[in-house]
Write an enzyme that holds these catalytic residues in place. Structure first.
Site, PDB file in Angstrom:
ATOM      1  N   ASP A 144      -7.362   6.573   5.477  1.00  0.00           N
ATOM      2  CA  ASP A 144      -7.558   5.223   6.350  1.00  0.00           C
ATOM      3  C   ASP A 144      -8.535   5.255   7.234  1.00  0.00           C
ATOM      4  O   ASP A 144      -8.663   4.498   8.329  1.00  0.00           O
ATOM      5  CB  ASP A 144      -6.166   5.376   7.259  1.00  0.00           C
ATOM      6  N   SER A 181       0.805  -1.245  -0.011  1.00  0.00           N
ATOM      7  CA  SER A 181      -0.024   0.061   0.104  1.00  0.00           C
ATOM      8  C   SER A 181       0.849   1.482  -0.101  1.00  0.00           C
ATOM      9  O   SER A 181       0.225   2.155  -0.098  1.00  0.00           O
ATOM     10  CB  SER A 181      -0.927   0.075   1.320  1.00  0.00           C
ATOM     11  N   HIS A 185       1.754   4.108   6.749  1.00  0.00           N
ATOM     12  CA  HIS A 185       1.124   4.994   5.833  1.00  0.00           C
ATOM     13  C   HIS A 185       1.592   6.338   6.104  1.00  0.00           C
ATOM     14  O   HIS A 185       2.087   6.618   6.979  1.00  0.00           O
ATOM     15  CB  HIS A 185      -0.318   5.058   6.113  1.00  0.00           C
TER      16      HIS A 185
END
EC number: 3.4.21.89
Length: 210
Positions: free
Chosen positions: A152, A53, A92
């Site tokens: 998210d 990701s 992330h």
């Protein structure tokens, strides 16, 4: 009689020496890990990227080095955070950051806007655990994977719209080594490899004794 027992005693001493050497290696590695954890203020200062990701910034198997002594995480910074109630640390990027107080951004710190829209998501999961320090001020963050369509929000715990810098973050990425952590992925995806490695270690011990 003593002469007949001598080879057996020698084998026992050799085995004990190997066990002690192995225990010494493990204890040394553990102490080094704890020292690094204290220095970085992160309970998991080194993590492995387990999904795609964050591509192209990071690939699966990249080894990340974390730092958790900064009171703030800025927009654009890549962080590792822990999903509340689950042992799922995720790597992330910060796409929104809110003020230094503990107020909900919707009430006093500004309205939170999503950086993108969509439904499909992937998680960049890393081995590690959350570590907090009472010296950190409250700082709210919204994150997103570079290779994901949406932010998210759906990955957070139920009822959670943003991350708390003090509570949720494991640390910020300060460096990495490409691909060297891929063995972790192989072991998690193919459990039989663990048995093979243990078998090889046993064979090495036997060969050393001979």
């Amino acid at each position: 009689m003593l002469s007949s027992l001598s080879p057996h005693l020698s084998n026992v001493r050799q085995t004990l020496t190997q066990v002690l050497n192995f225990a010494l290696v493990l204890s040394t590695a553990f102490m080094m890990w704890k020292a690094l954890s204290i220095y970085t203020n992160s309970s998991s200062p080194i993590v492995v990227v387990l999904s795609g990701s964050m591509e192209p910034a990071f690939q699966r198997g990249d080894l990340l080095f974390l730092w958790n002594r900064s009171p703030r995480a800025e927009v654009g910074e890549i962080v590792v955070y822990n999903v509340r109630g689950k042992d799922i640390p995720i790597v992330h990027r910060v796409v929104r950051a809110f003020g230094d107080d503990a107020r909900d951004p919707k009430e006093g710190g500004g309205k939170k806007g999503k950086s993108a829209s969509g439904t499909g998501k992937k998680e960049s999961v890393a081995a590690g655990a959350v570590h907090s320090d009472s010296s950190f001020v409250s700082h709210k963050l919204l994150t997103k994977g570079d290779n994901n369509i949406a932010d998210d929000t759906e990955l957070y715990a139920r009822g959670q719209d943003y991350l708390d810098r003090k509570v949720d973050l494991v640390g910020s990425v300060r460096g990495y080594i490409p691909a060297v952590g891929y063995v972790t992925i192989m072991l998690s995806e193919h459990p039989w490899l663990k048995s093979v490695l243990l078998g090889l270690m046993g064979v090495m011990v036997i060969l050393q004794r001979e």
